[in-house]
Scaffold this motif. Structure first.
Motif, mmCIF file in Angstrom:
data_model
loop_
_atom_site.group_PDB
_atom_site.id
_atom_site.type_symbol
_atom_site.label_atom_id
_atom_site.label_comp_id
_atom_site.label_asym_id
_atom_site.label_seq_id
_atom_site.Cartn_x
_atom_site.Cartn_y
_atom_site.Cartn_z
ATOM 1 N N VAL A 146 -25.723 -25.439 -15.179
ATOM 2 C CA VAL A 146 -24.396 -25.509 -15.877
ATOM 3 C C VAL A 146 -23.357 -26.032 -14.819
ATOM 4 N N GLU A 147 -23.562 -25.392 -13.680
ATOM 5 C CA GLU A 147 -22.564 -26.165 -12.526
ATOM 6 C C GLU A 147 -22.535 -27.812 -12.246
ATOM 7 N N THR A 148 -23.795 -28.444 -12.617
ATOM 8 C CA THR A 148 -23.570 -29.758 -13.026
ATOM 9 C C THR A 148 -23.187 -30.007 -14.319
ATOM 10 N N ILE A 149 -22.936 -29.392 -14.365
ATOM 11 C CA ILE A 149 -22.149 -30.472 -15.994
ATOM 12 C C ILE A 149 -20.754 -29.827 -15.954
ATOM 13 N N ALA A 150 -20.221 -28.326 -15.449
ATOM 14 C CA ALA A 150 -19.438 -27.641 -15.847
ATOM 15 C C ALA A 150 -18.532 -27.378 -14.461
ATOM 16 N N SER A 151 -18.714 -27.277 -13.647
ATOM 17 C CA SER A 151 -17.761 -27.494 -12.513
ATOM 18 C C SER A 151 -16.609 -28.400 -11.950
ATOM 19 N N GLY A 152 -15.380 -28.117 -11.839
ATOM 20 C CA GLY A 152 -14.764 -28.929 -11.582
ATOM 21 C C GLY A 152 -15.703 -30.585 -10.856
#
Length: 318
Positions: free
Chosen positions: A184-190
């Motif tokens: 998820v972090e690869t898509i939805a982090s700032g």
């Protein structure tokens, strides 16, 4: 019974003096800088000074940190602070403030706990039945997660329970700094949202004069999404779809009642929350998932500080 609350994020460290009533008597925030350990020492030295620790003095320290972490060892390895790998954070703070108890948990666990203690969710919890769960998600430089059950953080054996940012939602996606693929972090982090938008023509989508003096960051991306710039809106849609998938996965596994979203990207408000709620409604299958409530934290940037304080205050006599 003043306690020192510390919030360790990927780009900033914050600290506050917090009373048992929830009153914040002092607050300080510093950018991480090149030397995270030096920033930590400066933060503690500048806020834990005589005159700021309340009438009864400083009685403990609570820390919420980006993860992963190991609460048994007192170590943290924030994905977005490469110099800290198995860094002995609890020990480092203990050496800066000797003889004080130190409690450590994940930043999102603290954000959720803070919302439970001082936020709007806590005001509803008394009427929510005998078994109440709250999933907290920090959407910022990275994405963290944590679970509170009946008012207590559920940490798991190592302290990483609920770490939703590293659920894989795209098997063919980008490699995450954690080593997995399609987190998820690869898509939805700032930073991930900004990278995707730039790769898909974001800067060309607006007039050059609009960029004068502006930082190319998630805040600017949110501003463009709010203005209706298509590529910026699509970046938030992609993030919302990924977050929605992860949230529903967690809700299906653990029958979660409520989700609270915090962090810098969540500060964009409806720009994130509207497509996120739509994604969840669109993807939810089983009936019990339709009761899931998703809200932005009511405490803003202080949610994690309140939760870090609650880690310590919960162990102390009233």
């Amino acid at each position: 019974m003043t306690v020192l609350a510390i919030d360790i994020g990927g780009t900033k460290f914050a600290a506050a003096m917090v009373e048992p009533t929830g009153l914040i008597t002092a607050r300080l925030e510093l950018p991480v800088g090149q030397d995270a350990t030096a920033t930590l020492a400066e933060l503690v030295a500048r806020i834990a000074v005589p005159g700021l620790t309340g009438e009864s003095g400083l009685t403990g320290v609570g820390i919420g940190s980006a993860g992963p972490l190991n609460v048994l060892a007192g170590t943290v390895s924030p994905v977005n602070i490469p110099s800290w790998r198995e860094f002995p954070l609890a020990k480092a703070v203990s050496e800066l403030l000797p003889e004080l108890p130190v409690r450590l948990a994940g930043d999102a666990q603290c954000m959720a706990l803070g919302e439970w203690w001082q936020g709007s969710y806590g005001k509803r919890a008394a009427d929510a039945g005998p078994y109440k769960t709250l999933l907290g998600i920090v959407v910022s430089t990275g994405i963290g997660g944590g679970v509170v059950v009946d008012g207590a953080p559920y940490l798991g054996p190592t302290g990483n329970a609920g770490h939703i940012g590293h659920i894989s939602v795209d098997r063919d996606g980008d490699t995450c700094p954690c080593g997995a693929t399609g987190c998820v972090e690869t898509i939805a982090s700032g930073p991930s949202m900004v990278r995707w938008a730039l790769a898909n023509g974001w800067r060309r989508a607006v007039e050059p004069s609009f960029w004068a003096g502006r930082a190319v960051d998630a805040r600017a991306l949110a501003a463009d999404a709010k203005r209706g710039i298509p590529v910026a809106r699509l970046a938030f849609q992609r993030a919302s779809d990924a977050l929605g998938t992860a949230i529903l996965t967690a809700a299906a596994l653990f029958d979660v009642d409520n989700v609270v979203i915090g962090g810098g990207v969540a500060a964009s408000g409806p720009t994130l929350m509207v497509p996120l709620r739509q994604a969840i409604a669109r993807q939810a299958g089983m009936d019990f998932l339709h009761r899931l409530r998703v809200d932005a934290t009511s405490l803003g940037r202080d949610a994690g500080l309140f939760g870090a304080a609650a880690l310590v205050l919960g162990d102390q006599p009233s």
